[in-house]
Scaffold this active site. Structure first.
Site, PDB file in Angstrom:
ATOM      1  N   ARG A  37       0.865  -1.170   0.000  1.00 31.29           N
ATOM      2  CA  ARG A  37       0.000   0.000   0.000  1.00 31.29           C
ATOM      3  C   ARG A  37       0.907   1.227   0.000  1.00 31.29           C
ATOM      4  NH1 ARG A  37      -2.076  -3.548   3.939  1.00 31.29           N
ATOM      5  NH2 ARG A  37      -4.178  -4.323   3.472  1.00 31.29           N
TER       6      ARG A  37
ATOM      7  N   ARG B 212      -1.026  -2.146  -6.744  1.00 35.72           N
ATOM      8  CA  ARG B 212      -1.144  -3.260  -5.793  1.00 35.72           C
ATOM      9  C   ARG B 212      -2.083  -4.322  -6.348  1.00 35.72           C
ATOM     10  NH1 ARG B 212      -1.073  -4.896  -0.225  1.00 35.72           N
ATOM     11  NH2 ARG B 212      -3.153  -5.316   0.622  1.00 35.72           N
TER      12      ARG B 212
ATOM     13  N   TYR C  91      -9.217  -8.724  -5.300  1.00 41.10           N
ATOM     14  CA  TYR C  91      -8.118  -7.933  -5.832  1.00 41.10           C
ATOM     15  C   TYR C  91      -7.608  -8.484  -7.150  1.00 41.10           C
ATOM     16  CZ  TYR C  91      -7.099  -4.731  -2.000  1.00 41.10           C
ATOM     17  OH  TYR C  91      -7.151  -3.718  -1.082  1.00 41.10           O
TER      18      TYR C  91
ATOM     19  N   LYS D  37      -2.593  -2.893   7.739  1.00 41.21           N
ATOM     20  CA  LYS D  37      -3.824  -2.493   8.407  1.00 41.21           C
ATOM     21  C   LYS D  37      -4.060  -3.336   9.656  1.00 41.21           C
ATOM     22  CE  LYS D  37      -6.478  -0.648   4.517  1.00 41.21           C
ATOM     23  NZ  LYS D  37      -7.723  -0.794   3.731  1.00 41.21           N
TER      24      LYS D  37
ATOM     25  N   HIS E 204      -2.941   2.565  -5.871  1.00 40.25           N
ATOM     26  CA  HIS E 204      -3.525   1.320  -5.359  1.00 40.25           C
ATOM     27  C   HIS E 204      -3.767   0.315  -6.477  1.00 40.25           C
ATOM     28  CE1 HIS E 204      -4.821  -0.596  -1.715  1.00 40.25           C
ATOM     29  NE2 HIS E 204      -5.947  -1.005  -2.277  1.00 40.25           N
TER      30      HIS E 204
ATOM     31  N   HIS F 180      -3.885  -9.824   3.627  1.00 39.67           N
ATOM     32  CA  HIS F 180      -5.332  -9.893   3.781  1.00 39.67           C
ATOM     33  C   HIS F 180      -5.712 -10.917   4.849  1.00 39.67           C
ATOM     34  CE1 HIS F 180      -6.041  -8.365  -0.587  1.00 39.67           C
ATOM     35  NE2 HIS F 180      -5.873  -7.392   0.266  1.00 39.67           N
TER      36      HIS F 180
END
Length: 304
Positions: free
Chosen positions: A159, A253, A285, A182, A250, A276
């Protein structure tokens, strides 16, 4: 106005989340805002601030009224779903502590938002983007800096916040990088030679002092590089290349995951590389066709 009893309970819940589950600061703040919005609404809906009794007596109609209120304010279906998730978590925790039935809150389901399919770049377009960014800036070190950041996004699947969060002590990129993503979730990603070279070129050309305990990527004033500057650099590059507006940092990614999977990469391994928590997120994704996905599954699970 939130009743003091509920306000204190909310802080206790968040503190336990940080202590037991490693809840990140930003996530904790988002949860606080989500639950607080509901508690304020519930107090007004019932005619005044109340304590846990308001949650004990809560009906499905109260939650439906709250959801309608939030949608009228312009909250997206996705944001409302996140808000309801926080409310369920808090109510379930409080019910367990206070001994009441939280089934109304726990059974709440928000509207389903339309899934926005990511639009990754083609391999050629991704390489062209890196080249275009590298020739965009007038200052050679700024051009090298931007190219290094974009290379990390595409080559490592980072990211933009993760790339710009690298420290000066990591300027000599090792074979693998430990990335905190995250929710404080850590993952280890391999570093491609091209990424190592790109970062080394930037460090060699940078006229500013890169402190070991400071940011690796610097702005022209010496502070941490702003994500917006990288976005603008890519905006200019995509206009020159004739790429769509979806060619964002993004999207690189997305491209990283898509191209790995299309080349036969294992979906679980890609999930780990992206950081993830859910495999379904990783599938979202990737933009390969169903036939390619099935080929990967067949290779991983050959039939007798």
């Amino acid at each position: 106005m939130i009743a003091p009893q509920l306000s204190a309970a909310l802080e206790d819940w968040l503190a336990q989340g940080r202590a037991r589950r490693g809840l990140a600061t930003k996530t904790s703040e988002a949860y606080r805002a989500d639950v607080a919005a509901f508690l304020v609404f519930l107090a007004r809906h019932n005619g005044g601030a109340e304590g846990t009794e308001a949650l004990r007596r809560m009906a499905s109609s109260d939650l439906r009224a709250f959801m309608a209120h939030e949608r009228e304010r312009g909250l997206s279906a996705r944001s409302l779903a996140r808000r309801l998730s926080a409310i369920r978590g808090f109510c379930g925790w409080l019910a367990s502590r206070e001994g009441f039935d939280a089934s109304v809150a726990l059974s709440a389901r928000g509207p389903r938002g339309r899934t926005r399919l990511p639009r990754p770049l083609t391999p050629d377009a991704a390489r062209d983007m890196i080249d275009a960014v590298e020739t965009d800036a007038a200052e050679p070190w700024v051009a090298a800096r931007d190219a290094a950041v974009v290379t990390l996004l595409y080559g490592l699947g980072l990211r933009i916040s993760e790339a710009l969060g690298l420290r000066g002590a990591q300027s000599d990129l090792p074979a693998t990088l430990r990335i905190t993503g995250k929710g404080g979730k850590e993952r280890v990603v391999p570093v491609l030679p091209a990424a190592r070279v790109a970062v080394a070129d930037y460090v060699r050309l940078c006229p500013l002092r890169i402190a070991k305990d400071g940011p690796l990527f610097l702005g022209v004033q010496g502070g941490q590089l702003s994500p917006r500057l990288v976005q603008r650099s890519m905006e200019r590059a995509r206009m020159r290349l004739g790429l769509p507006a979806t060619a964002t940092p993004h999207a690189l990614r997305h491209s990283f995951a898509t191209h790995l999977l299309a080349a036969g990469g294992d979906l679980r391994a890609i999930q780990e590389l992206l950081g993830h928590a859910s495999l379904s997120t990783t599938q979202g994704y990737t933009a390969v066709e169903v036939g390619q996905l099935l080929d990967v599954y067949d290779k991983a699970h050959p039939r007798a």
